[in-house]
Design an enzyme around this catalytic site. Sequence first.
Site, PDB file in Angstrom:
ATOM      1  N   GLU A  29     -13.065  18.044  94.977  1.00 18.13           N
ATOM      2  CA  GLU A  29     -11.630  18.001  94.678  1.00 18.13           C
ATOM      3  C   GLU A  29     -11.432  16.949  93.596  1.00 18.13           C
ATOM      4  O   GLU A  29     -12.016  15.867  93.667  1.00 18.13           O
ATOM      5  CB  GLU A  29     -10.829  17.621  95.921  1.00 18.13           C
ATOM      6  CG  GLU A  29      -9.343  17.472  95.674  1.00 18.13           C
ATOM      7  CD  GLU A  29      -8.579  17.051  96.914  1.00 18.13           C
ATOM      8  OE1 GLU A  29      -7.554  16.364  96.748  1.00 18.13           O
ATOM      9  OE2 GLU A  29      -8.995  17.394  98.043  1.00 18.13           O
ATOM     10  N   GLU A  34      -1.616  12.042  91.571  1.00 14.36           N
ATOM     11  CA  GLU A  34      -0.838  12.067  92.809  1.00 14.36           C
ATOM     12  C   GLU A  34       0.249  11.017  92.669  1.00 14.36           C
ATOM     13  O   GLU A  34       0.001   9.905  92.185  1.00 14.36           O
ATOM     14  CB  GLU A  34      -1.710  11.761  94.026  1.00 14.36           C
ATOM     15  CG  GLU A  34      -2.676  12.892  94.339  1.00 14.36           C
ATOM     16  CD  GLU A  34      -3.485  12.618  95.576  1.00 14.36           C
ATOM     17  OE1 GLU A  34      -3.217  13.271  96.613  1.00 14.36           O
ATOM     18  OE2 GLU A  34      -4.378  11.764  95.519  1.00 14.36           O
TER      19      GLU A  34
END
Length: 154
Positions: A29, A34
Amino acid sequence: KGPIGSGSWAAVWMLGANIDERPWPGCGEIDIVELLGRDPKTVYGTPHGPASGQSYTTVIDNGFASEFHTYAIDWLPDQITWYLDGKAYGSLNRSTLVDPTHTWIFDHEFYLLMNLAMGGTFGGEIDSKLQNSSLSIQWVRFSTINGIGEVIKH
Protein backbone atom coordinates in the site's frame (compact mmCIF):
# COMPACT_ATOMS: atom_id res chain seq x y z
CA LYS A 1 -8.75 20.42 -0.09
CA GLY A 2 -8.98 18.21 2.96
CA PRO A 3 -11.63 17.76 5.64
CA ILE A 4 -11.88 19.51 8.99
CA GLY A 5 -13.25 17.85 12.10
CA SER A 6 -12.15 15.07 14.42
CA GLY A 7 -12.85 11.68 12.94
CA SER A 8 -12.61 12.71 9.27
CA TRP A 9 -9.82 11.02 7.33
CA ALA A 10 -9.18 11.72 3.64
CA ALA A 11 -6.76 9.70 1.55
CA VAL A 12 -5.40 9.32 -1.95
CA TRP A 13 -3.69 5.96 -1.93
CA MET A 14 -2.70 2.89 -3.89
CA LEU A 15 -3.25 -0.78 -3.07
CA GLY A 16 -1.39 -3.71 -4.62
CA ALA A 17 -3.54 -5.24 -7.35
CA ASN A 18 -2.45 -8.71 -6.23
CA ILE A 19 -4.38 -8.43 -2.95
CA ASP A 20 -6.41 -11.58 -3.77
CA GLU A 21 -3.22 -13.66 -3.94
CA ARG A 22 -1.21 -11.78 -1.33
CA PRO A 23 -3.34 -10.28 1.47
CA TRP A 24 -2.54 -6.88 2.94
CA PRO A 25 0.11 -5.83 3.85
CA GLY A 26 1.91 -8.32 1.61
CA CYS A 27 0.35 -6.80 -1.51
CA GLY A 28 1.65 -3.35 -0.58
CA GLU A 29 0.00 0.00 0.00
CA ILE A 30 1.32 3.45 -0.86
CA ASP A 31 -0.47 6.35 0.82
CA ILE A 32 0.21 9.31 -1.47
CA VAL A 33 -1.49 11.56 1.07
CA GLU A 34 -3.60 11.16 4.19
CA LEU A 35 -5.29 14.16 5.81
CA LEU A 36 -6.75 13.95 9.30
CA GLY A 37 -9.49 16.43 10.21
CA ARG A 38 -8.29 16.56 13.82
CA ASP A 39 -4.87 17.85 12.67
CA PRO A 40 -5.59 20.10 9.64
CA LYS A 41 -2.00 21.24 9.12
CA THR A 42 -0.21 17.86 8.91
CA VAL A 43 0.20 15.83 5.71
CA TYR A 44 1.07 12.12 5.90
CA GLY A 45 2.64 9.90 3.24
CA THR A 46 3.21 6.25 4.15
CA PRO A 47 4.36 2.98 2.58
CA HIS A 48 2.80 -0.19 4.02
CA GLY A 49 4.11 -3.70 3.64
CA PRO A 50 6.91 -5.97 4.78
CA ALA A 51 9.45 -3.41 3.46
CA SER A 52 7.67 -0.36 4.74
CA GLY A 53 9.25 2.28 6.82
CA GLN A 54 7.87 5.16 8.75
CA SER A 55 5.14 7.64 7.94
CA TYR A 56 6.59 10.76 6.40
CA THR A 57 5.00 14.01 7.49
CA THR A 58 5.16 17.69 6.70
CA VAL A 59 3.17 20.73 7.74
CA ILE A 60 1.06 23.23 5.78
CA ASP A 61 1.16 26.51 7.71
CA ASN A 62 -2.34 27.60 6.64
CA GLY A 63 -3.77 24.09 6.73
CA PHE A 64 -5.08 21.86 3.95
CA ALA A 65 -8.76 22.84 4.06
CA SER A 66 -8.82 26.40 2.74
CA GLU A 67 -6.88 26.03 -0.52
CA PHE A 68 -5.77 23.35 -2.98
CA HIS A 69 -2.35 21.73 -2.68
CA THR A 70 -0.46 19.31 -4.88
CA TYR A 71 0.27 15.91 -3.34
CA ALA A 72 2.52 13.63 -5.38
CA ILE A 73 4.91 10.73 -5.40
CA ASP A 74 7.71 9.74 -7.72
CA TRP A 75 7.38 5.98 -7.78
CA LEU A 76 10.41 4.28 -9.31
CA PRO A 77 11.35 0.58 -9.27
CA ASP A 78 13.64 1.04 -6.24
CA GLN A 79 12.43 4.26 -4.61
CA ILE A 80 9.32 6.21 -3.63
CA THR A 81 9.55 9.95 -2.87
CA TRP A 82 6.66 12.00 -1.41
CA TYR A 83 6.02 15.65 -2.36
CA LEU A 84 3.86 18.50 -1.13
CA ASP A 85 3.52 21.41 -3.55
CA GLY A 86 6.63 20.29 -5.43
CA LYS A 87 8.87 19.94 -2.38
CA ALA A 88 10.07 16.47 -1.32
CA TYR A 89 9.42 15.56 2.31
CA GLY A 90 10.07 11.81 2.49
CA SER A 91 11.71 8.98 0.59
CA LEU A 92 11.89 5.18 0.88
CA ASN A 93 14.75 3.46 -0.93
CA ARG A 94 15.02 -0.25 -1.57
CA SER A 95 18.79 -0.13 -1.00
CA THR A 96 18.43 1.34 2.50
CA LEU A 97 15.85 -1.01 4.00
CA VAL A 98 16.50 -1.49 7.69
CA ASP A 99 16.04 -5.25 7.40
CA PRO A 100 17.58 -6.62 4.17
CA THR A 101 15.50 -9.82 4.48
CA HIS A 102 12.35 -7.83 3.74
CA THR A 103 11.07 -8.07 0.20
CA TRP A 104 10.51 -4.90 -1.82
CA ILE A 105 6.83 -5.13 -2.80
CA PHE A 106 6.37 -1.82 -4.58
CA ASP A 107 7.24 -3.16 -8.03
CA HIS A 108 3.96 -4.40 -9.46
CA GLU A 109 0.52 -3.11 -10.50
CA PHE A 110 -1.43 -1.04 -7.95
CA TYR A 111 -4.99 0.33 -7.86
CA LEU A 112 -5.54 4.04 -7.19
CA LEU A 113 -8.17 4.90 -4.57
CA MET A 114 -9.49 8.24 -3.33
CA ASN A 115 -11.75 8.33 -0.31
CA LEU A 116 -13.04 10.21 2.69
CA ALA A 117 -13.47 7.90 5.65
CA MET A 118 -15.01 8.60 9.03
CA GLY A 119 -13.49 7.22 12.20
CA GLY A 120 -11.25 4.21 12.25
CA THR A 121 -7.93 3.56 13.90
CA PHE A 122 -6.12 6.42 12.19
CA GLY A 123 -9.09 8.76 11.75
CA GLY A 124 -9.98 8.62 15.41
CA GLU A 125 -13.22 9.15 17.25
CA ILE A 126 -15.82 11.17 15.33
CA ASP A 127 -16.70 14.47 16.98
CA SER A 128 -20.41 14.32 17.87
CA LYS A 129 -20.76 17.94 16.65
CA LEU A 130 -19.37 17.14 13.18
CA GLN A 131 -22.26 17.59 10.74
CA ASN A 132 -20.48 17.21 7.38
CA SER A 133 -17.08 16.73 5.86
CA SER A 134 -15.62 16.89 2.36
CA LEU A 135 -12.60 16.12 0.24
CA SER A 136 -12.23 18.22 -2.94
CA ILE A 137 -9.94 17.00 -5.73
CA GLN A 138 -9.31 19.42 -8.58
CA TRP A 139 -7.31 17.10 -10.84
CA VAL A 140 -5.40 13.82 -10.99
CA ARG A 141 -2.41 13.33 -13.27
CA PHE A 142 -0.24 10.30 -14.05
CA SER A 143 3.04 10.53 -15.91
CA THR A 144 6.01 8.35 -16.69
CA ILE A 145 9.57 9.02 -15.59
CA ASN A 146 12.17 8.12 -18.21
CA GLY A 147 9.68 5.71 -19.77
CA ILE A 148 8.94 3.94 -16.47
CA GLY A 149 5.28 3.57 -15.49
CA GLU A 150 1.98 3.20 -17.25
CA VAL A 151 -1.71 3.57 -16.50
CA ILE A 152 -3.68 0.36 -16.93
CA LYS A 153 -7.45 0.73 -17.20
CA HIS A 154 -9.58 -2.21 -16.07
